[in-house]
Design a protein around this motif. Structure first.
Motif, PDB file in Angstrom:
ATOM      1  N   ALA A 104       0.814  -1.213   0.000  1.00 53.14           N
ATOM      2  CA  ALA A 104       0.000   0.000   0.000  1.00 53.14           C
ATOM      3  C   ALA A 104       0.855   1.273   0.000  1.00 53.14           C
ATOM      4  O   ALA A 104       0.508   2.260  -0.648  1.00 53.14           O
ATOM      5  CB  ALA A 104      -0.927   0.008   1.211  1.00 53.14           C
ATOM      6  N   ARG A 105       1.985   1.244   0.693  1.00 58.76           N
ATOM      7  CA  ARG A 105       2.833   2.437   0.773  1.00 58.76           C
ATOM      8  C   ARG A 105       4.275   2.192   0.338  1.00 58.76           C
ATOM      9  O   ARG A 105       5.114   3.068   0.475  1.00 58.76           O
ATOM     10  CB  ARG A 105       2.820   2.969   2.203  1.00 58.76           C
ATOM     11  CG  ARG A 105       1.450   3.474   2.619  1.00 58.76           C
ATOM     12  CD  ARG A 105       1.454   4.024   3.999  1.00 58.76           C
ATOM     13  NE  ARG A 105       2.422   5.113   4.118  1.00 58.76           N
ATOM     14  CZ  ARG A 105       2.718   5.714   5.239  1.00 58.76           C
ATOM     15  NH1 ARG A 105       2.144   5.338   6.352  1.00 58.76           N
ATOM     16  NH2 ARG A 105       3.595   6.688   5.265  1.00 58.76           N
ATOM     17  N   GLY A 106       4.562   1.005  -0.181  1.00 57.16           N
ATOM     18  CA  GLY A 106       5.931   0.674  -0.533  1.00 57.16           C
ATOM     19  C   GLY A 106       6.131   0.470  -2.026  1.00 57.16           C
ATOM     20  O   GLY A 106       5.223   0.015  -2.729  1.00 57.16           O
ATOM     21  N   THR A 107       7.295   0.847  -2.495  1.00 58.03           N
ATOM     22  CA  THR A 107       7.648   0.627  -3.886  1.00 58.03           C
ATOM     23  C   THR A 107       9.028  -0.006  -3.956  1.00 58.03           C
ATOM     24  O   THR A 107       9.780  -0.009  -2.990  1.00 58.03           O
ATOM     25  CB  THR A 107       7.667   1.943  -4.698  1.00 58.03           C
ATOM     26  OG1 THR A 107       8.637   2.819  -4.129  1.00 58.03           O
ATOM     27  CG2 THR A 107       6.305   2.604  -4.737  1.00 58.03           C
ATOM     28  N   GLY A 108       9.344  -0.541  -5.109  1.00 62.08           N
ATOM     29  CA  GLY A 108      10.646  -1.139  -5.323  1.00 62.08           C
ATOM     30  C   GLY A 108      10.940  -1.176  -6.815  1.00 62.08           C
ATOM     31  O   GLY A 108      10.107  -0.787  -7.639  1.00 62.08           O
ATOM     32  N   TRP A 109      12.128  -1.608  -7.150  1.00 63.92           N
ATOM     33  CA  TRP A 109      12.568  -1.701  -8.547  1.00 63.92           C
ATOM     34  C   TRP A 109      13.028  -3.113  -8.814  1.00 63.92           C
ATOM     35  O   TRP A 109      13.597  -3.773  -7.930  1.00 63.92           O
ATOM     36  CB  TRP A 109      13.749  -0.755  -8.787  1.00 63.92           C
ATOM     37  CG  TRP A 109      13.380   0.661  -8.926  1.00 63.92           C
ATOM     38  CD1 TRP A 109      13.219   1.353 -10.097  1.00 63.92           C
ATOM     39  CD2 TRP A 109      13.120   1.608  -7.890  1.00 63.92           C
ATOM     40  NE1 TRP A 109      12.877   2.654  -9.831  1.00 63.92           N
ATOM     41  CE2 TRP A 109      12.801   2.838  -8.478  1.00 63.92           C
ATOM     42  CE3 TRP A 109      13.114   1.521  -6.502  1.00 63.92           C
ATOM     43  CZ2 TRP A 109      12.502   3.970  -7.751  1.00 63.92           C
ATOM     44  CZ3 TRP A 109      12.800   2.648  -5.765  1.00 63.92           C
ATOM     45  CH2 TRP A 109      12.506   3.854  -6.388  1.00 63.92           C
TER      46      TRP A 109
END
Length: 69
Positions: free
Chosen positions: A41-46
Motif C-alpha cells: 500500500a505504501r511501498g515501492t521497489g525496482w
C-alpha cells in the motif's frame, strides 16, 4: 522452476547507483531510469535486473525499451 525476479528498495537503488533521491525520481519521470512498482500500500521497489541494465549503460538507458511491467 525459474528464479523469481528480485525487487530492491529505494535505499539499495540509491546505494548501487550513487544517485540522490531527487535525481533518481527526476530520471524516472524523464524515462531515463526504470520505473518503480508498487509492492504494498505504501511501498515501492525496482526490479534488480532493470537497475542493473541502467548501471551498465546509464546514458543509453531508455525506460520504454526496457519496461518489464
Amino acid at each position: 522452476m525459474p528464479k523469481p525476479e528480485k525487487i530492491i528498495r529505494l535505499k539499495t537503488v540509491l546505494d548501487r547507483t550513487g544517485l540522490t533521491r531527487s535525481t533518481l525520481y527526476r530520471k524516472v519521470a524523464d524515462g531515463t531510469f526504470p520505473r518503480q512498482l508498487s509492492i504494498s500500500a505504501r511501498g515501492t521497489g525496482w526490479y534488480e535486473s532493470a537497475v542493473r541494465l541502467w548501471i551498465e549503460d546509464p546514458t543509453g538507458y531508455r525506460a520504454e525499451a526496457h519496461d518489464l511491467v
